[in-house]
Design a protein around this motif. Sequence first.
Motif, PDB file in Angstrom:
ATOM      1  N   GLY A  66       1.249  -0.799   0.239  1.00  0.00           N
ATOM      2  CA  GLY A  66       0.335  -0.212   0.248  1.00  0.00           C
ATOM      3  C   GLY A  66       1.037   1.372   0.319  1.00  0.00           C
ATOM      4  O   GLY A  66       1.931   1.158  -1.256  1.00  0.00           O
ATOM      5  N   GLN A  67       1.128   2.439   0.775  1.00  0.00           N
ATOM      6  CA  GLN A  67       1.188   3.075   1.634  1.00  0.00           C
ATOM      7  C   GLN A  67       2.722   2.989   2.136  1.00  0.00           C
ATOM      8  O   GLN A  67       3.482   3.817   2.099  1.00  0.00           O
ATOM      9  CB  GLN A  67       0.670   4.905   1.871  1.00  0.00           C
ATOM     10  CG  GLN A  67      -0.584   4.453   0.808  1.00  0.00           C
ATOM     11  CD  GLN A  67      -1.580   5.698   1.310  1.00  0.00           C
ATOM     12  OE1 GLN A  67      -2.190   5.615   2.804  1.00  0.00           O
ATOM     13  NE2 GLN A  67      -1.672   7.306   0.354  1.00  0.00           N
ATOM     14  N   GLU A  68       2.592   1.627   2.596  1.00  0.00           N
ATOM     15  CA  GLU A  68       4.026   1.547   3.128  1.00  0.00           C
ATOM     16  C   GLU A  68       5.271   0.818   2.824  1.00  0.00           C
ATOM     17  O   GLU A  68       4.444  -0.088   2.100  1.00  0.00           O
ATOM     18  CB  GLU A  68       3.384   1.304   4.708  1.00  0.00           C
ATOM     19  CG  GLU A  68       2.233   2.576   5.257  1.00  0.00           C
ATOM     20  CD  GLU A  68       2.101   1.468   6.751  1.00  0.00           C
ATOM     21  OE1 GLU A  68       1.899   2.762   7.977  1.00  0.00           O
ATOM     22  OE2 GLU A  68       1.236   0.878   6.625  1.00  0.00           O
ATOM     23  N   VAL A  69       6.327   0.865   3.406  1.00  0.00           N
ATOM     24  CA  VAL A  69       6.950  -0.214   3.091  1.00  0.00           C
ATOM     25  C   VAL A  69       7.055  -0.907   5.114  1.00  0.00           C
ATOM     26  O   VAL A  69       6.986  -0.753   5.853  1.00  0.00           O
ATOM     27  CB  VAL A  69       8.629   0.056   3.089  1.00  0.00           C
ATOM     28  CG1 VAL A  69       8.409   0.680   1.482  1.00  0.00           C
ATOM     29  CG2 VAL A  69       8.986   1.313   3.673  1.00  0.00           C
ATOM     30  N   VAL A  70       6.902  -2.239   4.826  1.00  0.00           N
ATOM     31  CA  VAL A  70       7.491  -3.293   5.668  1.00  0.00           C
ATOM     32  C   VAL A  70       8.542  -4.264   5.379  1.00  0.00           C
ATOM     33  O   VAL A  70       9.171  -4.688   4.789  1.00  0.00           O
ATOM     34  CB  VAL A  70       5.798  -4.632   5.372  1.00  0.00           C
ATOM     35  CG1 VAL A  70       5.901  -5.124   6.381  1.00  0.00           C
ATOM     36  CG2 VAL A  70       4.676  -3.942   5.382  1.00  0.00           C
ATOM     37  N   TYR A  71       9.172  -4.268   6.341  1.00  0.00           N
ATOM     38  CA  TYR A  71      10.948  -5.298   6.724  1.00  0.00           C
ATOM     39  C   TYR A  71      10.131  -6.444   6.457  1.00  0.00           C
ATOM     40  O   TYR A  71       9.575  -6.985   7.691  1.00  0.00           O
ATOM     41  CB  TYR A  71      11.257  -4.501   8.009  1.00  0.00           C
ATOM     42  CG  TYR A  71      12.094  -3.105   8.031  1.00  0.00           C
ATOM     43  CD1 TYR A  71      12.340  -2.154   7.582  1.00  0.00           C
ATOM     44  CD2 TYR A  71      11.804  -2.490   9.827  1.00  0.00           C
ATOM     45  CE1 TYR A  71      12.576  -1.066   7.226  1.00  0.00           C
ATOM     46  CE2 TYR A  71      12.283  -1.232   9.340  1.00  0.00           C
ATOM     47  CZ  TYR A  71      12.802  -0.140   8.337  1.00  0.00           C
ATOM     48  OH  TYR A  71      13.388   0.800   8.675  1.00  0.00           O
ATOM     49  N   PHE A  94       6.994   1.555   7.806  1.00  0.00           N
ATOM     50  CA  PHE A  94       6.937   3.504   7.219  1.00  0.00           C
ATOM     51  C   PHE A  94       6.666   3.622   6.602  1.00  0.00           C
ATOM     52  O   PHE A  94       6.207   2.931   5.096  1.00  0.00           O
ATOM     53  CB  PHE A  94       8.762   3.454   7.919  1.00  0.00           C
ATOM     54  CG  PHE A  94       8.837   3.020   8.427  1.00  0.00           C
ATOM     55  CD1 PHE A  94       8.635   3.854  10.634  1.00  0.00           C
ATOM     56  CD2 PHE A  94       9.783   1.670   9.049  1.00  0.00           C
ATOM     57  CE1 PHE A  94       9.278   3.620  11.402  1.00  0.00           C
ATOM     58  CE2 PHE A  94      10.425   1.226  10.448  1.00  0.00           C
ATOM     59  CZ  PHE A  94      10.095   2.689  11.210  1.00  0.00           C
ATOM     60  N   PRO A  95       5.623   4.717   6.392  1.00  0.00           N
ATOM     61  CA  PRO A  95       5.650   5.587   4.591  1.00  0.00           C
ATOM     62  C   PRO A  95       6.460   5.421   3.761  1.00  0.00           C
ATOM     63  O   PRO A  95       8.078   5.683   3.959  1.00  0.00           O
ATOM     64  CB  PRO A  95       5.174   6.951   5.069  1.00  0.00           C
ATOM     65  CG  PRO A  95       4.677   6.873   6.777  1.00  0.00           C
ATOM     66  CD  PRO A  95       6.345   5.626   7.101  1.00  0.00           C
ATOM     67  N   ALA A  96       5.940   5.004   2.978  1.00  0.00           N
ATOM     68  CA  ALA A  96       6.637   5.010   1.913  1.00  0.00           C
ATOM     69  C   ALA A  96       8.353   6.139   1.168  1.00  0.00           C
ATOM     70  O   ALA A  96       8.745   5.959   0.691  1.00  0.00           O
ATOM     71  CB  ALA A  96       6.802   4.167   0.324  1.00  0.00           C
ATOM     72  N   GLN A  97       7.567   7.306   1.315  1.00  0.00           N
ATOM     73  CA  GLN A  97       7.504   8.206   0.710  1.00  0.00           C
ATOM     74  C   GLN A  97       8.694   9.513   1.954  1.00  0.00           C
ATOM     75  O   GLN A  97       9.309   9.686   1.299  1.00  0.00           O
ATOM     76  CB  GLN A  97       6.601   9.616   0.314  1.00  0.00           C
ATOM     77  CG  GLN A  97       6.202   9.820   1.540  1.00  0.00           C
ATOM     78  CD  GLN A  97       4.673  10.913   1.924  1.00  0.00           C
ATOM     79  OE1 GLN A  97       4.284  10.296   0.199  1.00  0.00           O
ATOM     80  NE2 GLN A  97       4.703  11.961   1.614  1.00  0.00           N
ATOM     81  N   SER A  98       8.634   8.337   3.292  1.00  0.00           N
ATOM     82  CA  SER A  98      10.328   9.152   4.072  1.00  0.00           C
ATOM     83  C   SER A  98      10.770   8.069   3.892  1.00  0.00           C
ATOM     84  O   SER A  98      12.156   8.302   4.291  1.00  0.00           O
ATOM     85  CB  SER A  98       9.304   9.623   4.518  1.00  0.00           C
ATOM     86  OG  SER A  98       8.449   8.528   5.718  1.00  0.00           O
ATOM     87  N   THR A  99      10.827   7.058   2.820  1.00  0.00           N
ATOM     88  CA  THR A  99      12.349   5.858   3.333  1.00  0.00           C
ATOM     89  C   THR A  99      12.928   5.908   2.035  1.00  0.00           C
ATOM     90  O   THR A  99      12.236   6.254   0.445  1.00  0.00           O
ATOM     91  CB  THR A  99      11.259   4.671   3.804  1.00  0.00           C
ATOM     92  OG1 THR A  99      10.651   4.021   2.565  1.00  0.00           O
ATOM     93  CG2 THR A  99      11.055   5.076   5.114  1.00  0.00           C
ATOM     94  N   ALA A 100      13.793   5.684   2.267  1.00  0.00           N
ATOM     95  CA  ALA A 100      14.605   5.299   1.094  1.00  0.00           C
ATOM     96  C   ALA A 100      14.256   4.004   1.022  1.00  0.00           C
ATOM     97  O   ALA A 100      14.364   3.706  -0.585  1.00  0.00           O
ATOM     98  CB  ALA A 100      16.462   4.997   1.617  1.00  0.00           C
ATOM     99  N   LEU A 101      14.139   2.886   1.094  1.00  0.00           N
ATOM    100  CA  LEU A 101      13.152   2.110   1.262  1.00  0.00           C
ATOM    101  C   LEU A 101      12.360   1.503   0.053  1.00  0.00           C
ATOM    102  O   LEU A 101      12.222   1.690  -1.140  1.00  0.00           O
ATOM    103  CB  LEU A 101      13.033   1.015   2.254  1.00  0.00           C
ATOM    104  CG  LEU A 101      14.429  -0.186   3.053  1.00  0.00           C
ATOM    105  CD1 LEU A 101      13.870  -0.295   3.437  1.00  0.00           C
ATOM    106  CD2 LEU A 101      14.698  -1.477   1.613  1.00  0.00           C
TER     107      LEU A 101
END
Length: 257
Positions: free
Chosen positions: A116-121, A141-148
Motif C-alpha cells: 500500500g502506502q508503506e514499506v514492511v521490513y 513506515f511510509p514509503a515516501q519518507s524512507t529510502a526503501l
Amino acid sequence: MQKARPLSKSSEAGGAQTLLRGLWLLEKVAEGVHDLEGLARALGLHKSTAHRILSTLVAAGYLRHEPRKGYHLGPKLIRLGFRAYGQLHLPTLARPHLERLRNATRETVHLAVLDGQEVVYIDKLPGHRELQLASQIGARFPAQSTALGKALLAWQARERQKAAFMPGLRRTERSIADWATLEAELEQTRKRGYALDLEENETGVRCIAAPIFNGNGEAVAAVSISTAAVYLPEERIPEVARWVVETAKGVSRELGA
C-alpha cells in the motif's frame, strides 16, 4: 536374471555431456533460436546430434515443435518454472547477500517490500556499530519518507506512485510532503540507481536503498543500509551506495532478473 552392469566412467561422462547439451539447447531456445540449423550451429553440433537431443526434449515435454516455426519451450518446462518461482523464499535467498553488505559496511541492513502506502521490513541484520537501530522485522513506515520506499516507488507506474503518496506527511522536518518534490526525487532515484533517506523518516538516521527485481523486471523488494548520520557523511555515500546497488543486483539475479 542378469544383473545390470554398472556404468563405466566413459558412459557417465557421455551421459553428462548429453545432459549439458540438452540444457544448453533449452537456453538457446529460450533466447530466441528456434530452427534446427541455428541451434546446431550455436552449440557446434552436427544437425543429426542436435536433432536427436531436441527430439528427446520434445518427447519429454520440455520443448514443443511446430512445422515451419521450429522449437519452443514446452508445457513441462513452463510448469517447472512456475513451481520453481513459487518455491523462492526471498529472505532466505537474500540472506547471504545481506550478510556480505552488513560485513562490508558495518551498518544495519534491511530487506523490505511495498504494501500500500508503506514499506514492511521482512528481514533485518543488526550492524556492527555501538549505536544500534531499534527497527524490527514487521515494522512499517511510509514509503515516501524512507529510502526503501523510494527505491521501490521509483520503478512503479506513476499511478502506483501517486496512490502511495501521503500529502502533508511530516515524520521529521526533512520529510517530503508535496507530490512535486516526491516525483522529482523518484526521477532522481531512477537516474542514479539508488534512493536516499537523509533524516526524512527519523531524525539522526540516514539510509541508502536499491531495488530488487524479479524475472519480469518488476521491483518487488528493496535492500538498504541504515545508520546514524554521524557514520554516513556526504562523502561516504557514493562508496556505500555501490555496495547497496551490487547487493540488490545479486539478489535480483537469484530471482531470475
